[in-house]
Design a protein around this motif. Structure first.
Motif, mmCIF file in Angstrom:
data_model
loop_
_atom_site.group_PDB
_atom_site.id
_atom_site.type_symbol
_atom_site.label_atom_id
_atom_site.label_comp_id
_atom_site.label_asym_id
_atom_site.label_seq_id
_atom_site.Cartn_x
_atom_site.Cartn_y
_atom_site.Cartn_z
ATOM 1 N N VAL A 56 23.525 -5.585 23.407
ATOM 2 C CA VAL A 56 23.285 -6.821 24.161
ATOM 3 C C VAL A 56 24.198 -7.922 23.642
ATOM 4 N N ASN A 57 24.339 -8.002 22.325
ATOM 5 C CA ASN A 57 25.208 -9.016 21.729
ATOM 6 C C ASN A 57 26.655 -8.819 22.182
ATOM 7 N N ASN A 58 27.091 -7.564 22.235
ATOM 8 C CA ASN A 58 28.453 -7.260 22.656
ATOM 9 C C ASN A 58 28.662 -7.632 24.122
ATOM 10 N N SER A 59 27.642 -7.411 24.949
ATOM 11 C CA SER A 59 27.740 -7.770 26.370
ATOM 12 C C SER A 59 27.878 -9.282 26.544
ATOM 13 N N LEU A 60 27.124 -10.032 25.759
ATOM 14 C CA LEU A 60 27.222 -11.485 25.816
ATOM 15 C C LEU A 60 28.611 -11.957 25.379
ATOM 16 N N MET A 61 29.147 -11.319 24.348
ATOM 17 C CA MET A 61 30.490 -11.675 23.883
ATOM 18 C C MET A 61 31.533 -11.370 24.956
ATOM 19 N N ASN A 128 32.127 -0.829 23.169
ATOM 20 C CA ASN A 128 31.260 -0.674 24.338
ATOM 21 C C ASN A 128 31.408 0.710 24.962
ATOM 22 N N ILE A 129 32.654 1.171 25.115
ATOM 23 C CA ILE A 129 32.898 2.489 25.705
ATOM 24 C C ILE A 129 32.340 3.584 24.794
ATOM 25 N N GLY A 187 31.373 -3.359 31.223
ATOM 26 C CA GLY A 187 32.171 -2.792 30.135
ATOM 27 C C GLY A 187 33.537 -2.328 30.593
ATOM 28 N N LEU A 188 33.575 -1.635 31.729
ATOM 29 C CA LEU A 188 34.848 -1.141 32.254
ATOM 30 C C LEU A 188 35.706 -2.283 32.771
#
Length: 225
Positions: A56-61, A128-129, A187-188
């Motif tokens: 979730v943190n990575n998605s926000l970034m 992410n991938i 992500g993609l």
């Protein structure tokens, strides 16, 4: 008068930034608890909680980075990096999920290979991938890299592979929203945007998806000039 769309985007970016900071504090607390937890009391559920919080943190970034790309505010700082060490760092970031699922991984990269790229941006894309590959594969992940006129980082798994509709998107990943699965294509799309920031002469970075490869599952490639 301010453009309503610009105002909304600014408010959204500010809110995402605040959420990211709060989640960062939560992640620090989770990591501290897990570090202090006796080995015999740990379980796969803890690893999954740790990973999902990081995801979730990575998605926000990624959302913040995309906002900055759209507004020409994103720092782009390519430099020389050892590819093996870089990929090993991404594996370590996903270690909780790997251990929780008891999956194996192989890094097939020459330890002397170096390449030029923005490590912070490529790190978000690759992590992410990798996380998605681990979630959908059966038991194995293979990360390799080829260096010639271009740098090609490849992530393969032994899962069911990418669904046909996703392969047919051919770069239009933000239209790949699937409410039944929760897929947003973020992500993609992010990986594609980050790849395209890397250019050399007339060549521009790109990503490619396919099925098959050495493990028979999904194959993700990020190609940088």
């Amino acid at each position: 008068m301010s453009n309503p769309e610009n105002l909304f985007s600014t408010i959204l970016a500010s809110t995402v930034h605040d959420m990211k900071n709060s989640l960062g504090l939560l992640l620090d607390a989770i990591n501290t608890i897990l570090t202090d937890l006796p080995k015999e009391k740990s379980s796969s559920e803890y690893g999954i909680v740790q990973y999902e919080s990081s995801r979730v943190n990575n998605s926000l970034m990624q959302l913040l980075a995309l906002y900055k790309i759209e507004n020409n505010q994103l720092p782009f700082t390519p430099g020389y990096h050892n590819l093996y060490d870089f990929i090993e760092e991404q594996i370590l970031a996903n270690q909780p999920l790997l251990e929780a699922k008891k999956f194996s991984y192989t890094i097939d990269i020459d330890e002397m290979h170096e390449a030029v790229f923005d490590d912070s941006l490529i790190s978000m894309a690759i992590s992410n991938i990798l996380g998605n590959a681990i979630r959908y594969t059966h038991s194995q992940i293979l990360i390799s890299a080829d260096i010639g006129e271009e740098v090609c980082i490849t992530i393969c798994d032994d899962g069911p592979g990418y669904p046909g509709p996703m392969l047919e998107l051919a770069g239009n990943y933000m239209i790949g929203i699937n409410q039944s699965t929760g897929s947003t294509g973020l992500g993609l799309f992010f990986a594609q945007q980050v790849a395209q920031l890397h250019s050399h002469g007339e060549k521009v970075g790109k990503i490619e998806l396919m099925n098959g490869g050495p493990l028979g599952g999904g194959v993700f490639k990020i190609i940088l000039p």
